[in-house]
Every structure is written in structure tokens, then in C-alpha cells.
Design an enzyme around this catalytic site. Sequence first.
Site, mmCIF file in Angstrom:
data_model
loop_
_atom_site.group_PDB
_atom_site.id
_atom_site.type_symbol
_atom_site.label_atom_id
_atom_site.label_comp_id
_atom_site.label_asym_id
_atom_site.label_seq_id
_atom_site.Cartn_x
_atom_site.Cartn_y
_atom_site.Cartn_z
ATOM 1 N N ASP A 11 15.358 1.989 38.202
ATOM 2 C CA ASP A 11 14.160 1.416 37.641
ATOM 3 C C ASP A 11 14.134 1.423 36.143
ATOM 4 O O ASP A 11 14.214 2.261 35.653
ATOM 5 C CB ASP A 11 12.851 2.085 38.337
ATOM 6 C CG ASP A 11 11.345 1.606 37.663
ATOM 7 O OD1 ASP A 11 11.567 0.867 36.578
ATOM 8 O OD2 ASP A 11 10.646 2.013 38.659
ATOM 9 N N TYR A 228 7.321 14.735 38.404
ATOM 10 C CA TYR A 228 7.015 13.442 39.072
ATOM 11 C C TYR A 228 7.781 12.250 38.112
ATOM 12 O O TYR A 228 7.346 12.014 37.188
ATOM 13 C CB TYR A 228 5.752 12.974 39.331
ATOM 14 C CG TYR A 228 5.548 11.714 40.052
ATOM 15 C CD1 TYR A 228 6.140 11.352 41.118
ATOM 16 C CD2 TYR A 228 4.890 10.736 39.291
ATOM 17 C CE1 TYR A 228 5.892 10.076 41.976
ATOM 18 C CE2 TYR A 228 4.884 9.343 39.856
ATOM 19 C CZ TYR A 228 5.489 9.135 41.078
ATOM 20 O OH TYR A 228 5.108 7.777 41.514
ATOM 21 N N LYS A 231 9.205 7.225 42.892
ATOM 22 C CA LYS A 231 10.160 7.444 44.031
ATOM 23 C C LYS A 231 11.552 6.885 43.683
ATOM 24 O O LYS A 231 11.937 6.355 42.761
ATOM 25 C CB LYS A 231 9.557 6.712 45.119
ATOM 26 C CG LYS A 231 8.288 7.554 45.916
ATOM 27 C CD LYS A 231 9.045 8.922 46.526
ATOM 28 C CE LYS A 231 8.126 9.821 47.396
ATOM 29 N NZ LYS A 231 7.528 11.066 46.770
HETATM 30 P P1 13P Z 1 8.347 3.532 41.248
HETATM 31 O O1 13P Z 1 9.284 4.793 41.760
HETATM 32 O O2 13P Z 1 8.504 2.061 41.999
HETATM 33 O O3 13P Z 1 8.327 3.505 39.998
HETATM 34 O O4 13P Z 1 6.910 3.916 41.677
HETATM 35 C C1 13P Z 1 6.094 4.585 40.622
HETATM 36 C C2 13P Z 1 4.684 4.776 41.100
HETATM 37 O O5 13P Z 1 4.119 5.405 40.615
HETATM 38 C C3 13P Z 1 4.072 3.568 41.944
HETATM 39 O O6 13P Z 1 2.691 3.791 42.015
HETATM 40 MG MG MG Z 2 8.732 2.040 38.310
HETATM 41 MG MG MG Z 3 10.579 1.489 42.245
HETATM 42 MG MG MG Z 4 11.208 4.701 41.613
#
Ligand code: 13P
Ligand code: MG
Ligand code: MG
Ligand code: MG
Length: 388
Positions: A11, A228, A231
Site C-alpha cells: 500500500d 497499527y 491490514k
Molecule cells: P489498509 O490496510 O487497506 O490501508 O486499511 C487501513 C484502514 O484503516 C482501513 O480502514
Molecule cells: Mg491504506
Molecule cells: Mg489495503
Molecule cells: Mg494494508
Amino acid sequence: RRVTISVIKADIGSIAGHHKVHPDTIAAATRVLAEAKRKGTIIDFYVTHVGDDLQLIMTHRKGVDSPEIHGLAWEAFKKAAEVAKELGLYAAGQDLLSDAFSGNVRGLGPGVAEMEFVERPSEPIVVFMADKTEPGAFNLPLYRIFADPFNTAGLVIDPRMHDGFKFEVLDVLEGKYVVLNAPEELYDLLALIGTPSRYVIKRIYRKRDNEIAAVVSVERLNLIAGRYVGKDDPVAIVRAQSGFPAVGEILEPFSFPHLVAGWMRGSHWGPLMPVSLRDAKCTRFDGPPRIVALGFQVTKGKLIGPVDLFDDPAFDEARRLAQQIADYMRRHGPFMPHRLGPEEMEYTTLPQVLEKLKNRFAEAKDYEKYIKPKIKKSELLTGEETHD
Ligand code: 13P
Ligand code: MG
Ligand code: MG
Ligand code: MG
Ligand code: 13P
Ligand code: MG
Ligand code: MG
């Protein structure tokens, strides 16, 4: 002749939240890989995205964990992240956790799935890419593809598959792995992979000849960063047909949108919705978690394709069910089991909330009376006679 498929993803920023990769960042990564193809570093490539994750699918002769290929992926992500920064995209460079690149992107944020094999006369593969979830999301479908004859008829019918498959399962908390044989050790396997946050299927081999059949990116971002960072949004490569599961058997488990961890702020359980590339964007509550399947033929190392495998009305009912599950789960708001359990929330603001309230917790006077166990273990009736 041996060929390596490397699917490396990160990402690097998204337009309007965590929703979707910007085309200019895809173009920037494509330029880097096109140049590498021209120079002969890679044989072929396909750049795409699922939600806010940029996916590099590459073929080459350099084997897995090649510093040259990882360096190339790193450069492509860096260039794409530069564009993301110029455009002011949201969370530009999100998964590039460190600048300390030294030959391998593992542990720096990107997710990696790679496999090397001798190309068969016809070599169909399926590349899965998910957004808003974690690597353990593949546990259930991979189990069904490679161990469940109610899903995969070939386990019963095809003599080349009839001996079953070997599952390499990684304990992401302890950094240990175990190889379990299916079908002999099915229940041991399920005992582990039923905890997808900890025990993750990393590789699957065909038992009769140890041929590689599947590989998953198992990188866990919050374990790497200690905080955090969204994901992991994993990828997987699966080989198909002629002694491996048929493409239809590989797609079949996704007709059930099972619950996976991720979704909004990486903190919620939600259904994994199979979608086409056209719908590979995360809108509702930053989701629901989505998965794309691209089919390729690998021919003399070239990527013939892709075909967008979930772009098919045959998966409409799965999508509809996913929406109903999304409605149902959302109505729990911030309550478990929609929200993840406390172990997973460790990487969010929950520890800060607990810290803030630390001095406001008072002793519960009735604790002694009602809650604290007074019975010694030796005094406990076993209940063996009455409870089975
Ligand atoms: P990503 O890992 O896809 O960036 O998701 C982050 C997030 O907080 C979605 O609400
Ligand atoms: Mg993201
Ligand atoms: Mg993502
Ligand atoms: Mg992600
Ligand atoms: P084909 O005979 O077309 O290869 O089909 C075999 C198969 O695997 C269908 O599931
Ligand atoms: Mg046919
Ligand atoms: Mg009872």
C-alpha cells in the site's frame, strides 16, 4: 526450465481514504518494471491493484528471495510512493515501513508470495489478491481447495492428487513452522489453522512428488511495526489443473464469503467478498474485505492473460450474501464479535484508553465474595461421571 513467479505488493497510498490506488502510481510502478523487462531482469510482469494495494506480478529466472527482484519491487514502490506524495494521496508510502532496504523486502512492509517450479507444457496459475484483511484469511479456502473432497473432486478422482497435500503452517507469533499432512493429520491441521490470526498456511506441496502447489504472503504488518499500520492485505499464488486442483475447484471456496479479520481500521470481522478488478475498491465501512482472482497461463515464463475470474454472475450470490452478512455484522457497531478481540486491538488505541483510565479503576469490594475462585483445584469435582 525453472521459472519463478513473484507477487509482491504494498500500500503506497490511496485516493480518497483507503479506498483505491491512483492510476498515476500504477503507471509509475509500470514504468520501472517495463524498463526491467527491457533489460531482461524479468521475463514478464503485470501491475494491478486491489483496493489501496499495488500489486506487482512478475516472472523471472532468479529464484525466490532474489535481491535483484526484491530491489526492483522496492524501486517500483518507491517511485509509486513519490507520485502518491506529489498527489497528496492518503497514507502515501503506508506500507514502506523503513528505508533500510538491503536485498529483501520481507520485514520492511510489503507482502511477498513467490514460487519457483519447472514449467509444465501448460501451466495455469491463479493469483489471489485481497484488501482489508490478513494472511490467515486464506486458511479456510486453502484448506477446502487442498484437503476437502466436498470442495475438490480431484482429491478423489485424480490419481496424481489422491495422496493429498502437505501444509506448511507458520506460527506468526513464535516464528516457528510445522508441516502437516492431509488427509492423515486433518484434525491437527484444523486445530491450528482455525486460529487464523496466529497460525497461517504459508505453502502447500503435493505429497507424491513435493511439487509446490500454493504460497501465501504471511507478513503481519503490526507485528513488524509494533503498532497499527493497516491490514496486511495478503496475496497468494495457486497452481491449477493436471495434478493440481482445477481452476473451478480453486475458485469454489469463495462462493462462501467467510468472515475474516480486517475491514474498517483493520479492527473488524467481515465477509470476504469475491469481486472483479472493476469492483476492487473498498467503500462501505472501508470494505467489505475484497478478493480478486486473476488467471494466467505461464508460457516460457511469459504471463498470458489475465482473466478476471470473479467477473462472473456465478459469484453474484456470494456477493449478495456478503452484503447481507455486512449488514448483519455492522449492526453490532463497536461490539465484539464484529470488533476484533482484545489481543488484536493491542495494536490500536485500546492500550491508550486503558492507560488513561488506569487510575479510575477502583477495587471491586464484592470481588472476594462473588468472583474470586475459592475452590482449590484439588477440591474440584471432575464431573467425569456425569459430563461427557
Ligand atoms: P489498509 O490496510 O487497506 O490501508 O486499511 C487501513 C484502514 O484503516 C482501513 O480502514
Ligand atoms: Mg491504506
Ligand atoms: Mg489495503
Ligand atoms: Mg494494508
Ligand atoms: P478438461 O478435460 O477440459 O481439461 O477438464 C478437466 C477438468 O479439470 C475440469 O474440471
Ligand atoms: Mg477441456
Ligand atoms: Mg448446563
